[in-house]
Design a protein around this motif. Sequence first.
Motif, mmCIF file in Angstrom:
data_model
loop_
_atom_site.group_PDB
_atom_site.id
_atom_site.type_symbol
_atom_site.label_atom_id
_atom_site.label_comp_id
_atom_site.label_asym_id
_atom_site.label_seq_id
_atom_site.Cartn_x
_atom_site.Cartn_y
_atom_site.Cartn_z
ATOM 1 N N GLY A 1 2.116 -6.650 -14.143
ATOM 2 C CA GLY A 1 3.076 -7.111 -13.155
ATOM 3 C C GLY A 1 2.929 -6.380 -11.833
ATOM 4 N N THR A 2 2.720 -5.067 -11.892
ATOM 5 C CA THR A 2 2.511 -4.308 -10.656
ATOM 6 C C THR A 2 1.231 -4.741 -9.954
ATOM 7 N N TYR A 3 0.207 -5.051 -10.715
ATOM 8 C CA TYR A 3 -1.038 -5.568 -10.136
ATOM 9 C C TYR A 3 -0.776 -6.870 -9.396
ATOM 10 N N TYR A 4 -0.012 -7.751 -10.022
ATOM 11 C CA TYR A 4 0.304 -9.023 -9.365
ATOM 12 C C TYR A 4 1.186 -8.809 -8.136
ATOM 13 N N ALA A 5 2.045 -7.811 -8.176
ATOM 14 C CA ALA A 5 2.835 -7.479 -6.987
ATOM 15 C C ALA A 5 1.926 -7.045 -5.844
ATOM 16 N N ALA A 6 0.891 -6.266 -6.174
ATOM 17 C CA ALA A 6 -0.054 -5.835 -5.146
ATOM 18 C C ALA A 6 -0.801 -7.035 -4.562
ATOM 19 N N LEU A 7 -1.192 -7.998 -5.408
ATOM 20 C CA LEU A 7 -1.834 -9.210 -4.910
ATOM 21 C C LEU A 7 -0.910 -9.981 -3.973
ATOM 22 N N THR A 8 0.372 -10.021 -4.328
ATOM 23 C CA THR A 8 1.339 -10.731 -3.496
ATOM 24 C C THR A 8 1.497 -10.054 -2.144
ATOM 25 N N LEU A 9 1.538 -8.727 -2.133
ATOM 26 C CA LEU A 9 1.607 -8.013 -0.856
ATOM 27 C C LEU A 9 0.390 -8.350 -0.004
ATOM 28 N N ASP A 10 -0.774 -8.389 -0.612
ATOM 29 C CA ASP A 10 -1.984 -8.709 0.141
ATOM 30 C C ASP A 10 -1.854 -10.080 0.803
ATOM 31 N N GLN A 11 -1.310 -11.027 0.084
ATOM 32 C CA GLN A 11 -1.121 -12.368 0.650
ATOM 33 C C GLN A 11 -0.090 -12.357 1.769
ATOM 34 N N LEU A 12 0.977 -11.596 1.592
ATOM 35 C CA LEU A 12 1.996 -11.509 2.644
ATOM 36 C C LEU A 12 1.415 -10.911 3.925
ATOM 37 N N VAL A 13 0.599 -9.876 3.774
ATOM 38 C CA VAL A 13 0.020 -9.236 4.951
ATOM 39 C C VAL A 13 -0.985 -10.169 5.626
ATOM 40 N N GLN A 14 -1.787 -10.871 4.831
ATOM 41 C CA GLN A 14 -2.751 -11.800 5.406
ATOM 42 C C GLN A 14 -2.065 -12.944 6.143
ATOM 43 N N GLY A 15 -0.871 -13.301 5.700
ATOM 44 C CA GLY A 15 -0.164 -14.422 6.306
ATOM 45 C C GLY A 15 0.524 -14.087 7.617
ATOM 46 N N ASN A 16 0.498 -12.839 8.029
ATOM 47 C CA ASN A 16 1.131 -12.415 9.286
ATOM 48 C C ASN A 16 0.065 -11.998 10.289
ATOM 49 N N HIS A 17 0.516 -11.759 11.525
ATOM 50 C CA HIS A 17 -0.423 -11.165 12.467
ATOM 51 C C HIS A 17 -0.717 -9.732 12.021
ATOM 52 N N VAL A 18 -1.860 -9.248 12.418
ATOM 53 C CA VAL A 18 -2.382 -7.985 11.881
ATOM 54 C C VAL A 18 -1.362 -6.860 12.057
ATOM 55 N N GLY A 19 -1.110 -6.175 10.924
ATOM 56 C CA GLY A 19 -0.273 -4.987 10.987
ATOM 57 C C GLY A 19 1.211 -5.226 10.861
ATOM 58 N N HIS A 20 1.632 -6.477 10.596
ATOM 59 C CA HIS A 20 3.066 -6.771 10.492
ATOM 60 C C HIS A 20 3.361 -7.365 9.120
ATOM 61 N N VAL A 21 4.541 -7.054 8.579
ATOM 62 C CA VAL A 21 5.038 -7.687 7.356
ATOM 63 C C VAL A 21 6.455 -8.183 7.613
ATOM 64 N N ASP A 22 6.706 -9.424 7.196
ATOM 65 C CA ASP A 22 8.043 -9.989 7.320
ATOM 66 C C ASP A 22 8.930 -9.461 6.202
ATOM 67 N N GLY A 23 10.228 -9.383 6.467
ATOM 68 C CA GLY A 23 11.167 -8.989 5.426
ATOM 69 C C GLY A 23 11.278 -10.080 4.367
ATOM 70 N N VAL A 24 11.249 -9.666 3.108
ATOM 71 C CA VAL A 24 11.290 -10.646 2.019
ATOM 72 C C VAL A 24 11.670 -9.952 0.719
ATOM 73 N N GLU A 25 12.269 -10.693 -0.185
ATOM 74 C CA GLU A 25 12.488 -10.254 -1.567
ATOM 75 C C GLU A 25 11.949 -11.337 -2.488
ATOM 76 N N ILE A 26 11.052 -10.940 -3.375
ATOM 77 C CA ILE A 26 10.412 -11.871 -4.306
ATOM 78 C C ILE A 26 10.637 -11.375 -5.720
ATOM 79 N N ARG A 27 11.109 -12.261 -6.569
ATOM 80 C CA ARG A 27 11.171 -12.005 -8.010
ATOM 81 C C ARG A 27 10.313 -13.070 -8.669
ATOM 82 N N ASP A 28 9.344 -12.629 -9.418
ATOM 83 C CA ASP A 28 8.336 -13.584 -9.864
ATOM 84 C C ASP A 28 7.841 -13.236 -11.260
ATOM 85 N N TRP A 29 7.418 -14.262 -11.984
ATOM 86 C CA TRP A 29 6.882 -14.082 -13.327
ATOM 87 C C TRP A 29 6.168 -15.372 -13.730
ATOM 88 N N PRO A 30 5.212 -15.283 -14.642
ATOM 89 C CA PRO A 30 4.523 -16.498 -15.086
ATOM 90 C C PRO A 30 5.340 -17.240 -16.137
#
Length: 585
Positions: free
Chosen positions: A96-125
Amino acid sequence: MTPEAQQTNSRSDGFDLGDTVGLVHGPTTDPDAERIVRDTLTRAGVTTIVDGEAAVTVHLGGAGLDVEPAAGLPAEGYVVAVGDHQIVLDGVDTRGTYYAALTLDQLVQGNHVGHVDGVEIRDWPTLPYRGSIEGFYGTPWSHADRLDHLDYLGAHKMNTYQYAPKDDVYHREQWRDPYPADKLAELGELIERAQRNKVDFTFALSPGLSIAYTSDDDFQALIAKFEALYALGVRVFNVPLDDIEYEKWHSDEDATKYGTGGGAAGAAQADLCNRVQREWIATKPDVAPLQMVPTEYYDLEETPYKQALREQLDPAVIVHWTGTAVVPERITSAQAAAAKAVFGHDILIWDNYPVNDYAHGRILLAAYTGREPGLAEHVVGIISNPMNQAAASKLALYSFAEFGWKPATYDADASWRRAIAERAGGDAATIAALEVFADLTTYDGKLHLINAPVLASKLAAFKATWDGGDLAGAIADLEPYLEAIENASAQIRSGVIDPEFEAETDAWLDASFYWGGALRQALRVFEAQAEGNASDVATARDEIEHLITQADEIRDVRLPHSKVRLRIGDGVADAFVAQATGSVS
């Protein structure tokens, strides 16, 4: 792109990462998750990552901010929270922590460089088993294909890869024989890559062509093979008993003990799997329940064979099932429930899409359709049997990832378009070219019964306009799409992000180029016929014959496709050409 999260809520306190970020480790941190986080931060412009808190802090594998922790979520679940200069990546377990890290990577890629939007995600398969089974006939994947495939599964939050290539002799024909040292070393490398990507490498051994169920020597040979893979790190095992003559015994002792008929075969197979589960797997607390593929691996008919498995097979064993056919057009919730009832065990769907070993000369790039979301309530997983072409199979695998994670919102067409956009790296021209090419490779005779539907609709519109007397308008409307077919191969070759996709589809890309040219020449025939220009008709006809001859001579390098001409929009493109010329087919 990873699958859509189960729950996402925006916050107003996003922030810039800055130059320095602190990293706080928690109880479910693992090196692979940390590797992803460090890579993500570095690509976002962070130059210094310190242990402990800083002005911006990442809590990796532990709680932070004022958010509910991941504890209590299903296995592999996680929480990602971004706000107030903190990032929380909290998994209910290390995966689960690994998947959280993947999600952070996607969040960072989806923004302009160096910025992260505020968000709360609860997720599971939703489904516990998500991924693939390399279970096709013909040319197996290369070692490099498999390594890349494991990376792809991990990046898309799929957790299962089953090693079961039919043409690996040590998997099937020579199942008793130990793997040679070089092959075992390759398997070890695959297992390590799977672990790195949080993918369960499932080792399948298929003894049904020759096993004597009453032979302890055969049982010990099977266990020795499993032990060798266990020593390399495998913790999930499968005994496939598909595609065999299950009423043919390989020892007199089997015939004496079990008798004849499907019920006898079911009893023998249950005895074998029960010994593996009870005498070997149950003694190893870190090994998952055994899986098996029954000989009657599809349909819902009540038979003596299925009754024997239902009544005699250990309840822990997971049973594979392909649906109501080997390659069913649909799999419904009701069918999945019935499968669980008739087999009496947890069901793992071995879905034979986009496998093309039966579809000689075809590459299958259409959307993953016909699976009802509600079937997830009755099965433990759904895994793809892909094509001989590993990279091209990623179009379908993308959708398997989305379906397995969140089937309730699965949209086959939208998922397919996202998969294409990913292969194109988001480039609009390459997306358009891939959509045109995929349309020509739709038909499989199983899930997709209409070939080249977009081209067919445009040809029908052309005919209607032409028959209505607007010859120039009919040509003007159709020719740009035929140009797109002719030009798609060059655009795909230059635009796809995965060179292996281009290499694997190379033969079909060439064939589509020639068929695009033949279609455009068919327009010239219509045009010249309308003008009464017999010379131009003859010239265009000769060019059509030349182009089709070139297309028909192309072969793929892989079995079984290397022995047949390749199929590109057949039944549609060739019919239009024949209509134009009166004789070309």
